[in-house]
Write an enzyme that holds these catalytic residues in place. Structure first.
Site, PDB file in Angstrom:
ATOM      1  N   LYS A  61       0.841  -1.208   0.000  1.00 43.79           N
ATOM      2  CA  LYS A  61       0.000   0.000   0.000  1.00 43.79           C
ATOM      3  C   LYS A  61       0.876   1.260   0.000  1.00 43.79           C
ATOM      4  O   LYS A  61       2.078   1.189   0.317  1.00 43.79           O
ATOM      5  CB  LYS A  61      -0.907  -0.014   1.236  1.00 43.79           C
ATOM      6  CG  LYS A  61      -0.170  -0.008   2.570  1.00 43.79           C
ATOM      7  CD  LYS A  61      -1.094  -0.367   3.739  1.00 43.79           C
ATOM      8  CE  LYS A  61      -0.338  -0.372   5.052  1.00 43.79           C
ATOM      9  NZ  LYS A  61      -1.106  -1.026   6.130  1.00 43.79           N
TER      10      LYS A  61
ATOM     11  N   TYR B  22      13.818  31.718   6.084  1.00 36.87           N
ATOM     12  CA  TYR B  22      12.594  32.460   6.392  1.00 36.87           C
ATOM     13  C   TYR B  22      12.484  32.748   7.879  1.00 36.87           C
ATOM     14  O   TYR B  22      12.814  31.905   8.710  1.00 36.87           O
ATOM     15  CB  TYR B  22      11.372  31.640   5.966  1.00 36.87           C
ATOM     16  CG  TYR B  22      11.125  31.623   4.472  1.00 36.87           C
ATOM     17  CD1 TYR B  22      11.111  32.807   3.731  1.00 36.87           C
ATOM     18  CD2 TYR B  22      10.875  30.418   3.820  1.00 36.87           C
ATOM     19  CE1 TYR B  22      10.867  32.783   2.364  1.00 36.87           C
ATOM     20  CE2 TYR B  22      10.627  30.381   2.461  1.00 36.87           C
ATOM     21  CZ  TYR B  22      10.615  31.572   1.735  1.00 36.87           C
ATOM     22  OH  TYR B  22      10.373  31.532   0.403  1.00 36.87           O
TER      23      TYR B  22
HETATM   24  C1  LIG Z   1      -0.289  -2.047   6.855  1.00 37.07           C
HETATM   25  C2  LIG Z   1      -0.819  -3.335   7.333  1.00 37.07           C
HETATM   26  C3  LIG Z   1       0.034  -4.448   7.511  1.00 37.07           C
HETATM   27  C4  LIG Z   1       1.537  -4.369   7.415  1.00 37.07           C
HETATM   28  O1  LIG Z   1       2.084  -4.030   8.661  1.00 37.07           O
HETATM   29  P1  LIG Z   1       3.689  -3.869   8.865  1.00 37.07           P
HETATM   30  O2  LIG Z   1       3.815  -3.466  10.289  1.00 37.07           O
HETATM   31  O3  LIG Z   1       4.115  -2.805   7.935  1.00 37.07           O
HETATM   32  O4  LIG Z   1       4.292  -5.186   8.547  1.00 37.07           O
HETATM   33  C5  LIG Z   1      -0.556  -5.663   7.807  1.00 37.07           C
HETATM   34  N1  LIG Z   1      -1.889  -5.773   7.972  1.00 37.07           N
HETATM   35  C6  LIG Z   1      -2.732  -4.715   7.853  1.00 37.07           C
HETATM   36  C7  LIG Z   1      -4.189  -4.916   8.063  1.00 37.07           C
HETATM   37  C8  LIG Z   1      -2.226  -3.461   7.551  1.00 37.07           C
HETATM   38  O5  LIG Z   1      -3.053  -2.413   7.453  1.00 37.07           O
END
Ligand SMILES: *Cc1c(COP(=O)(O)O)cnc(C)c1O
Length: 369
Positions: A38, A264
């Site tokens: 993602k 700034y």
């Molecule tokens: C993002 C996510 C993961 C991955 O978690 P990590 O800590 O990055 O390994 C796994 N399961 C769900 C439901 C997530 O939203």
């Protein structure tokens, strides 16, 4: 090693494969591996990461939204894709692109069933998410009977997996809470499978769950951050290789005499005769304004140069008074030897936020060594 001549995020596929193999080594032989890609594969490049992992036998991918899944299909990814957080407005697109939704409320379950019926689907694979304590997304355990009943009434959908998410898998002080989540998940998944009358994939662990709860891997694990080289654990850090290095260059160096200011709102007042380097990276690139005023530093010729004054939209200034460097020199903001965990800590955030925040303006450079 190529030298940066502009701001770029270097992504190392060899490191990605290393992290994948290391995580795999923690699993039983037949445990399936879902790679979470993602948010542009945690700020890197989802298509290239997914292609690489598809080539070395990842079993599943997960994205947060349908649009992210569509992008992967358009990039030629054939592996099953779980959509963790589909929204009600475009569910038919999921079916059109063979994306498998996580269903987490009765409302979205019923709506997805309606859409699948309308598109004449039979046994379309879906995933059921239960809330076991994170209180973010998922059916309540008390809804289990109602959920199971929906599947005795439909032929359009078939449950491919049942899952939940741990709230504090990286935190050893919350072990008791986590063990309770695992126990609850174990019993509710068993009841669901019994009611459905067919077996489904069970999965619970994210990266820290994989490392800390080897008895809770069930049939599949879902790893994100570990693939990208961060483990949420000082003891495990040596086993992972951060895949991304954020590099920039020195555009200009100013001599700033004592009492003069930089940037700034005169955010930095020099207390001595200083050398201040300007870099072409700013808050529009993901280096937030919580950096600056001495919070956070970059690496110039292997020495730490603190970020001074206010972070600008397109630039930051760093103090290189004590570093023998010149205009055009490469600068590292984070990388394998200069971990994002360290810079994240100084800015009171976590590696997840720092790496996913690098904006799309920053060029992604793929390397493999
Ligand atoms: C993002 C996510 C993961 C991955 O978690 P990590 O800590 O990055 O390994 C796994 N399961 C769900 C439901 C997530 O939203």
């Amino acid at each position: 090693m190529p030298k940066a001549s502009e701001t770029s995020l270097e992504i190392n596929l060899a490191s990605l494969r290393h992290n994948f193999e290391y995580l795999k080594s923690k699993l039983q032989k037949n445990t399936l591996f879902l790679a979470v890609v993602k948010a542009f594969a945690y700020g890197s490049n989802a298509a290239i990461i997914a292609k690489t992992l598809q080539g070395i036998g990842v079993d599943y991918f997960a994205v947060a939204y349908i649009s992210e899944g569509i992008a992967l299909r358009k990039a030629g990814i054939k592996t099953p894709i779980l959509v963790l957080h589909p929204q009600l407005n475009n569910l038919s697109l999921a079916i059109e692109h063979c994306l498998e939704p996580s269903l987490y409320t009765l409302k979205i379950l019923k709506e997805f069933e309606r859409v699948a019926q309308k598109l004449n689907q039979k046994n379309y694979p879906i995933h059921l998410k239960f809330n076991t304590g994170l209180n973010r997304l998922g059916f309540e355990p008390s809804e289990l009977d109602l959920v199971a009943e929906q599947f005795s009434k439909t032929t359009a959908l078939k449950v491919k997996s049942v899952f939940s998410h741990l709230a504090a898998s990286e935190d050893s002080e919350e072990k008791e809470f986590t063990l309770n989540q695992i126990k609850l998940y174990k019993s509710l998944s068993a009841t669901l499978i019994e009611k459905l009358g067919y077996s489904v994939i069970r999965h619970l662990c994210n990266t820290s769950g994989v490392l800390n709860y080897p008895d809770a891997h069930f049939d599949m694990v879902r790893c994100g951050i570990g693939l990208y080289g961060y483990s949420n654990s000082a003891a495990e850090a040596k086993n992972f290789k951060p895949i991304a290095a954020l590099k920039s260059v020195i555009s200009q160096i100013h001599r700033v005499s004592e009492g003069n200011s930089v940037g700034y709102n005169r955010g930095f007042i020099s207390s001595q005769n200083s050398r201040i380097a300007t870099l072409p990276i700013g808050h529009a690139d993901g280096i937030g304004r919580h950096f600056g005023h001495g919070v956070g530093h970059v690496s110039v010729r292997n020495k730490k140069a603190p970020i001074v004054g206010n972070v600008c939209m397109d630039m930051i200034m760093v103090d290189v008074t004590d570093i023998d460097c010149e205009e055009g020199d490469e600068v590292t903001l984070f990388g394998p030897k200069f971990s994002a965990e360290i810079s994240a800590e100084t800015a009171n955030t976590i590696s997840y936020e720092l790496i996913t925040g690098i904006s799309q303006r920053v060029k992604r450079e793929i390397v493999d060594y």
